[in-house]
Design a protein around this motif. Structure first.
Motif, PDB file in Angstrom:
ATOM      1  N   SER A 190       0.913  -1.466 -11.069  1.00  0.00           N
ATOM      2  CA  SER A 190       0.362  -2.807 -10.862  1.00  0.00           C
ATOM      3  C   SER A 190      -0.249  -2.934  -9.469  1.00  0.00           C
ATOM      4  CB  SER A 190       1.458  -3.859 -11.049  1.00  0.00           C
ATOM      5  OG  SER A 190       1.960  -3.840 -12.366  1.00  0.00           O
ATOM      6  N   ARG A 191       0.389  -2.322  -8.486  1.00  0.00           N
ATOM      7  CA  ARG A 191      -0.171  -2.364  -7.134  1.00  0.00           C
ATOM      8  C   ARG A 191      -1.484  -1.588  -7.058  1.00  0.00           C
ATOM      9  NH1 ARG A 191       2.415   0.323  -3.708  1.00  0.00           N
ATOM     10  NH2 ARG A 191       4.143   1.223  -4.899  1.00  0.00           N
ATOM     11  N   ILE A 192      -1.546  -0.454  -7.742  1.00  0.00           N
ATOM     12  CA  ILE A 192      -2.788   0.324  -7.761  1.00  0.00           C
ATOM     13  C   ILE A 192      -3.897  -0.465  -8.445  1.00  0.00           C
ATOM     14  CG2 ILE A 192      -3.883   2.388  -8.698  1.00  0.00           C
ATOM     15  CD1 ILE A 192      -2.150   2.888  -6.245  1.00  0.00           C
TER      16      ILE A 192
ATOM     17  N   ILE B 106       0.802  -1.229   0.000  1.00  0.00           N
ATOM     18  CA  ILE B 106       0.000   0.000   0.000  1.00  0.00           C
ATOM     19  C   ILE B 106       0.829   1.271   0.000  1.00  0.00           C
ATOM     20  CG2 ILE B 106      -1.845  -1.197   1.233  1.00  0.00           C
ATOM     21  CD1 ILE B 106      -1.013   0.318   3.759  1.00  0.00           C
ATOM     22  N   ASN B 107       2.154   1.180  -0.011  1.00  0.00           N
ATOM     23  CA  ASN B 107       2.931   2.417   0.054  1.00  0.00           C
ATOM     24  C   ASN B 107       2.667   3.269  -1.193  1.00  0.00           C
ATOM     25  OD1 ASN B 107       5.544   2.618  -1.825  1.00  0.00           O
ATOM     26  ND2 ASN B 107       5.158   0.447  -1.385  1.00  0.00           N
ATOM     27  N   PRO B 108       2.505   4.589  -1.012  1.00  0.00           N
ATOM     28  CA  PRO B 108       2.127   5.467  -2.130  1.00  0.00           C
ATOM     29  C   PRO B 108       3.293   5.914  -3.003  1.00  0.00           C
ATOM     30  CG  PRO B 108       2.234   6.732  -0.104  1.00  0.00           C
ATOM     31  CD  PRO B 108       2.543   5.313   0.276  1.00  0.00           C
TER      32      PRO B 108
ATOM     33  N   LYS C 147      -7.244  -1.532  -6.439  1.00  0.00           N
ATOM     34  CA  LYS C 147      -8.540  -1.090  -6.956  1.00  0.00           C
ATOM     35  C   LYS C 147      -9.486  -2.264  -7.143  1.00  0.00           C
ATOM     36  CE  LYS C 147     -10.623   1.105 -11.016  1.00  0.00           C
ATOM     37  NZ  LYS C 147     -10.350   1.739 -12.345  1.00  0.00           N
ATOM     38  N   ASN C 148      -8.991  -3.342  -7.727  1.00  0.00           N
ATOM     39  CA  ASN C 148      -9.853  -4.490  -7.998  1.00  0.00           C
ATOM     40  C   ASN C 148     -10.175  -5.280  -6.735  1.00  0.00           C
ATOM     41  OD1 ASN C 148     -10.302  -4.977 -11.106  1.00  0.00           O
ATOM     42  ND2 ASN C 148      -8.215  -4.220 -10.904  1.00  0.00           N
TER      43      ASN C 148
ATOM     44  N   ARG D 105     -12.883  -3.528  -4.840  1.00  0.00           N
ATOM     45  CA  ARG D 105     -14.221  -3.787  -5.367  1.00  0.00           C
ATOM     46  C   ARG D 105     -14.745  -5.150  -4.929  1.00  0.00           C
ATOM     47  NH1 ARG D 105     -14.924  -1.347 -11.459  1.00  0.00           N
ATOM     48  NH2 ARG D 105     -14.464   0.832 -10.933  1.00  0.00           N
ATOM     49  N   VAL D 106     -13.838  -6.098  -4.764  1.00  0.00           N
ATOM     50  CA  VAL D 106     -14.257  -7.408  -4.249  1.00  0.00           C
ATOM     51  C   VAL D 106     -14.758  -7.261  -2.816  1.00  0.00           C
ATOM     52  CG1 VAL D 106     -13.471  -9.725  -3.640  1.00  0.00           C
ATOM     53  CG2 VAL D 106     -12.693  -8.671  -5.763  1.00  0.00           C
ATOM     54  N   PHE D 107     -14.027  -6.524  -1.995  1.00  0.00           N
ATOM     55  CA  PHE D 107     -14.425  -6.341  -0.603  1.00  0.00           C
ATOM     56  C   PHE D 107     -15.740  -5.577  -0.477  1.00  0.00           C
ATOM     57  CE2 PHE D 107      -9.729  -6.533   0.867  1.00  0.00           C
ATOM     58  CZ  PHE D 107      -9.785  -7.918   0.817  1.00  0.00           C
ATOM     59  N   LEU D 108     -16.010  -4.689  -1.430  1.00  0.00           N
ATOM     60  CA  LEU D 108     -17.212  -3.860  -1.360  1.00  0.00           C
ATOM     61  C   LEU D 108     -18.371  -4.426  -2.174  1.00  0.00           C
ATOM     62  CD1 LEU D 108     -15.601  -0.303  -1.577  1.00  0.00           C
ATOM     63  CD2 LEU D 108     -16.446  -1.488   0.455  1.00  0.00           C
TER      64      LEU D 108
END
Length: 492
Positions: free
Chosen positions: A125-127, A115-117, A131-132, A135-138
């Protein structure tokens, strides 16, 4: 080496035994993460080598995505760090130097790495992943695509991580005495509340997929397959609940284990759930047992991988691993030691990760074939007039010989796409190649003339030459047909 070191230093300098069971709970989840990343890297290699377009299926930017080499580097790097951390844990235990700081440091490192920005370590690739996975968690508040489905299924196979999450939180909150000992116990760290929290965590992956299926039904109004698929994941709720109650009542039925009613409820629900999932794997996810399979008995009409043995081995492997939980019954009746259950749970987690590794190959192959069959994988611009080879006289380009005399690579691929199917004699092959060479050369001349902006007379002359060649082709023993109603697509 780690096991040798642990066996040598199993007692600390102060006489304390090495805390194997807490270490197992704290380290097995992070090991599964690193192992799963390595498996996915091998998956990507297999897809790329076999022509399964995973980049298009996952809607990844083709100009910027992780190759299998990069992902394999990440997976093996994390595995090496895991072994280093576990070795440090053993040495710290021997010297009584806060050994449980080691697994905590490793987990914090994994989180920061993800998660480091800072725009390092494959930032885009981390972003994309965050992001995906978000969406699974939500789910079900976001539209669900194949990437979301696939990530949700990966979490299903990593449910041991969610199960250990309760232990991880309680252990570092109450059990580790960083400064001074304490007897305080958390609300959800003992008794029935502990089993309740473990159950809530372990059903989360099934809930994510269940919610995704409900969202898909809401968007498409198609009861099948979405509601049927939701039922499959709902069966996971029942398995988790009955298993939690079975474990919570073990001590009550210690003397008469066969009298535990929750044992039979768990067995029946697990049997139904495993059978449901097995049928769905083979029929829906893999596309096997297709009535139009033809010579690919018990499989499907089209297969991509080189040997049918892979497919039959995958069927057997899936059956065995879907029902491997039955071993728990023998453990239940033959030992009461919780350590055995913890070790077996870890082994089952590795087996499930391997089963998902195999599943990934055939699930994406089936999705790739569906995309091609429904033309979702074709991004072409139609051209009205074309030249095609009659199927009765066509053959694969590989059987004709060298490509050295067929022009550049792009033209060779276009010729290859036009020569498929049956067999030809040597004379027919030679004549077909000659005709195709003339047709493609003339068509290339048209394209180049129009692109470079030559005058209209030159373009008309080249077009007439192409028409003349097409007429010649159509009269050559019907080897090649000019069909004004057929549209050939040319890649952009």
């Amino acid at each position: 080496m780690v096991f040798i070191l642990g066996n040598t230093l199993h007692v600390s300098q102060s006489g304390k035994s090495l805390a194997w069971r807490p270490a197992l709970h704290l380290y097995r989840s992070s090991f599964l993460i690193a192992l799963h990343i390595t498996f996915v890297a091998i998956n990507i290699y297999g897809w790329s080598h076999s022509g399964v377009n995973h980049v298009l299926i996952f809607e990844i930017d083709p100009r910027n995505h992780l190759t299998y080499q990069r992902l394999l580097e990440i997976g093996t790097f994390l595995l090496v760090l895991w072994f280093v951390s576990f070795t440090a844990f053993i040495i710290s235990s021997y010297h009584d130097a806060q050994p449980f700081a080691q697994p905590l440091i490793f987990v914090i490192f994994l989180i920061i790495l993800l998660i480091n920005p800072i725009r390092i370590f494959y930032y885009k690739s981390r972003i994309w992943f965050l992001k995906n996975i978000g969406r699974v968690f939500l789910a079900p508040f976001y539209h669900v695509d194949f990437t979301g489905f696939w990530l949700g299924d990966q979490l299903i196979s990593l449910d041991l991580i969610f199960f250990d999450l309760q232990y991880f939180i309680c252990f570092y909150t109450y059990d580790v005495h960083w400064i001074q000992p304490t007897d305080k116990q958390g609300v959800f760290c003992s008794g029935w509340s502990q089993f309740f929290l473990q159950t809530v965590f372990i059903v989360l992956p099934s809930w994510f997929r269940f919610a995704q299926c409900i969202r898909r039904y809401r968007d498409t109004k198609a009861k099948f397959p979405h509601l049927a698929n939701a039922g499959k994941y709902a069966s996971g709720f029942l398995v988790a609940i009955t298993n939690a109650v079975r474990r919570a009542t073990i001590l009550e039925y210690q003397q008469q284990r066969t009298s535990n009613p929750f044992l039979y409820l768990w067995f029946i629900s697990s049997l139904i759930g495993s059978t449901y999932k097995l049928i769905w794997d083979l029929k829906m996810d893999y596309g096997f047992f297709d009535k139009n399979a033809g010579k690919n008995k018990f499989l499907r009409e089209q297969i991509i991988y080189s040997s049918k043995a892979y497919y039959y081995a995958a069927i057997i492997e899936n059956i065995l691993f879907r029902f491997i939980w039955i071993i728990n019954i023998f453990i239940y009746f033959n030992t009461s030691a919780a350590e055995y259950a913890d070790i077996i749970g870890f082994v089952f987690g590795i087996i499930e990760a391997f089963r998902r590794f195999i599943w990934n190959y055939f699930r994406l192959e089936n999705e790739h074939l569906n995309n091609c069959g429904e033309f979702r994988a074709v991004r072409d611009i139609p051209i009205q007039t074309t030249v095609t080879v009659a199927s009765g006289y066509s053959t694969r380009l590989e059987s004709i010989g060298s490509l050295s005399n067929l022009g550049d690579e792009q033209d060779a691929k276009r010729r290859q796409s036009m020569i498929r199917g049956g067999t030809m004699t040597a004379m027919e092959r030679s004549r077909t190649l000659t005709i195709l060479n003339e047709a493609f050369d003339n068509e290339t001349s048209v394209s180049k003339s129009l692109t470079t902006g030559t005058n209209s007379n030159q373009a008309q002359n080249v077009s007439n030459n192409l028409e003349s060649s097409s007429n010649t082709i159509s009269s050559s023993n019907s080897l090649v047909l000019v069909n004004p109603y057929y549209t050939r697509t040319q890649p952009t």
